[in-house]
Write an enzyme that holds these catalytic residues in place. Structure first.
Site, PDB file in Angstrom:
ATOM      1  N   LYS A 129     -24.026  18.089 -16.394  1.00  0.00           N
ATOM      2  CA  LYS A 129     -24.998  18.833 -15.593  1.00  0.00           C
ATOM      3  C   LYS A 129     -25.632  19.860 -16.506  1.00  0.00           C
ATOM      4  O   LYS A 129     -25.003  20.320 -17.459  1.00  0.00           O
ATOM      5  CB  LYS A 129     -24.288  19.536 -14.430  1.00  0.00           C
ATOM      6  CG  LYS A 129     -25.190  19.802 -13.267  1.00  0.00           C
ATOM      7  CD  LYS A 129     -25.257  18.619 -12.338  1.00  0.00           C
ATOM      8  CE  LYS A 129     -26.323  18.781 -11.292  1.00  0.00           C
ATOM      9  NZ  LYS A 129     -26.197  17.774 -10.234  1.00  0.00           N
ATOM     10  N   ASP A 169     -32.687  17.702 -10.294  1.00  0.00           N
ATOM     11  CA  ASP A 169     -31.813  18.340  -9.306  1.00  0.00           C
ATOM     12  C   ASP A 169     -32.693  19.441  -8.695  1.00  0.00           C
ATOM     13  O   ASP A 169     -33.929  19.360  -8.792  1.00  0.00           O
ATOM     14  CB  ASP A 169     -30.542  18.898  -9.965  1.00  0.00           C
ATOM     15  CG  ASP A 169     -29.415  19.150  -8.963  1.00  0.00           C
ATOM     16  OD1 ASP A 169     -28.646  18.223  -8.690  1.00  0.00           O
ATOM     17  OD2 ASP A 169     -29.308  20.276  -8.437  1.00  0.00           O
TER      18      ASP A 169
HETATM   19  N1  GLU Z   1     -28.776  15.621  -9.424  1.00  0.00           N
HETATM   20  C1  GLU Z   1     -28.358  14.432  -8.736  1.00  0.00           C
HETATM   21  C2  GLU Z   1     -26.879  14.524  -8.437  1.00  0.00           C
HETATM   22  O1  GLU Z   1     -26.395  15.592  -8.210  1.00  0.00           O
HETATM   23  C3  GLU Z   1     -28.747  13.177  -9.479  1.00  0.00           C
HETATM   24  C4  GLU Z   1     -28.191  13.022 -10.852  1.00  0.00           C
HETATM   25  C5  GLU Z   1     -28.736  11.830 -11.619  1.00  0.00           C
HETATM   26  O2  GLU Z   1     -29.520  11.072 -11.074  1.00  0.00           O
HETATM   27  O3  GLU Z   1     -28.317  11.684 -12.764  1.00  0.00           O
HETATM   28  O4  GLU Z   1     -26.143  13.579  -8.374  1.00  0.00           O
END
Ligand code: GLU
Length: 449
Positions: A129, A169
């Site tokens: 993240k 996100d």
């Molecule tokens: N931010 C989204 C999540 O929390 C998607 C992450 C992604 O597609 O890599 O899963």
């Protein structure tokens, strides 16, 4: 000397000591520890190898300075991060969040959660993240572009299609991903599928935008079906009006549910007879293109607007928490229960406090935790990576079918590890143990790493 059994409180004390002043990370770990430690204690291979200590320590934390120039020619300084949490089962994968006051605490909680979520998708995805304390709200397109270019100028050194694949996100949507991808391509001189959520013209996937919301509703539908219920005719409240909330509302309506309330940080819209498709499309345009406030919806359609309020006070049978972490508190959980709510699904990451989740469980409300319920977004990101590798694009129908199948498989894994005596399923325990087992077994196979 190893003690024979792990103790939740002792484990948490150690974690808090190693990671002081990080309450969200502590909360996310505690939620997992509560269900995984009893399982670990029945499976001693996980105790002596200290697998939970290893899984709660990120592989790597990258922090960097991001300098950019605003429209008035002033120099701005922000901080960028990438927390590469775990790549035991695949390359690092997870979103970028751009929002004021973003801290390492939040990113560690999100990266830790991502490890379990990505494991549940059945796809080979590790977890990461990242993001910045930069807030795109109120900035011009050119300012956002300059920020994204500066951010990627450092980030590109740490990512790659087989190494780490960021996505969107909160605060990072199609516009931001485009600027980030354009800068990556320029710096690397390679056309790699290195970010997901890309535009359709340059390697993006159909239904990626809708995937988290659609997946949350597919999961809710499976959970209801398993308990002899359905979405049909159910009155639903959806918190938020960002990407996840909007497409959660769309899929609820397609499956026969009635969306009576949505929100943003300024307040709640209450549409007593349920949103129409026309109204939802208007809201999607307001939020996605015009970047407006939800009050404009109330003014335009002349419906009730309750400022500074939450959707949980409006009586409904189903609740979808799709805004942000810790938005559903113990008081909100009590209100939901007393109003006859039968099921809650988490579309956002960790939207319920621990107390709220416990209270809902005690009161036999079906509870779909984020790791399971919102895994559809990252799952379709995984499918975008597959399409990029194969250099082809699947159709809408093919992708929606695959997403549905993945959400069913996640539900099945939750049942496998969360079924209790009688009817009740502890979906929190099911998701945590199923997500844990795959990553832990891969780590054990690698030896001491
Ligand atoms: N931010 C989204 C999540 O929390 C998607 C992450 C992604 O597609 O890599 O899963």
């Amino acid at each position: 000397m190893f003690s024979n059994k792990l103790n939740i409180e002792e484990f948490m004390q150690g974690l808090i000591k190693r990671n002081p002043h990080e309450p969200e990370f502590h909360q996310a770990v505690r939620e997992v520890a509560e269900s995984v430690i009893p399982y670990i204690n029945q499976n001693p291979q996980y105790i002596e190898t200290r697998i939970l200590e290893r899984m709660t320590e990120p592989d790597r934390v990258i922090s960097f300075r991001v300098c950019w120039e605003d429209d008035d020619g002033r120099i701005r300084v922000n901080r960028g991060y990438r927390v590469q949490f775990n790549n035991a089962i695949g390359p690092y994968k997870g979103g970028l969040r751009f929002t004021t006051h973003l801290t390492l605490d939040t990113l560690k909680f999100l990266g830790f959660e991502q490890t379990f979520k990505n494991s549940l998708t059945t796809l080979p995805l590790g977890a990461a993240k990242g993001g910045s304390d930069f807030n795109p709200k109120g900035k011009s397109d050119r300012e956002v572009m300059r920020f994204c270019q500066a951010f990627m100028s450092e980030l590109h050194k740490h990512i790659g299609p087989d190494m780490d694949i960021p996505a969107g996100d909160i605060g990072v949507g199609g516009r931001e991903i485009s600027y980030l991808f354009g800068q990556y391509k320029r710096l690397e001189n390679r056309f790699h599928g290195v970010l997901t959520g890309k535009g359709l013209e340059y390697g993006g996937s159909l239904i990626r935008k809708e995937a988290t919301g659609f997946g949350t509703v597919f999961f809710m539908n499976e959970m209801l079906k398993h308990h002899g219920e359905s979405l049909d005719g159910k009155r639903c409240v959806v918190s938020g009006s960002g990407n996840v909330a909007l497409y959660t509302a769309e899929k609820i309506m397609q499956l026969g549910g009635i969306v009576i309330a949505m929100s943003d940080s300024s307040g709640v819209i209450h549409v007593k007879d349920g949103l129409t498709l026309e109204q939802l499309n208007w809201l999607i345009d307001l939020k996605e293109h015009r970047r407006g406030r939800i009050k404009e919806f109330a003014d335009h359609f002349n419906c009730e607007f309750v400022p500074d309020s939450k959707v949980w006070t409006i009586p409904a049978q189903l609740a979808f928490a799709c805004a942000t972490q810790n938005e559903l508190t113990i008081d909100d959980a009590k209100t939901l229960v007393s109003n006859g709510c039968i099921a809650v699904a988490e579309g956002a990451n960790m939207p319920s406090t621990l107390e709220a989740a416990h209270y809902l469980k005690e009161n036999k409300v079906l509870f779909a935790p984020a790791k399971a319920a919102n895994a559809g977004g990252v799952a379709v990101s995984g499918l975008e990576m597959t399409q990029n590798s194969m250099r082809l694009s699947w159709s809408m129908e093919e992708l929606e079918d695959r997403l549905k199948t993945i959400m069913k498989q996640i539900h099945k894994q939750c049942i496998q590890h969360g079924q209790e005596d009688g009817e009740h399923v502890d979906y929190v325990r099911g998701a945590n143990i199923a997500g844990f087992k795959k990553v832990a077994d891969a780590m054990l196979a690698y030896g001491v790493v």
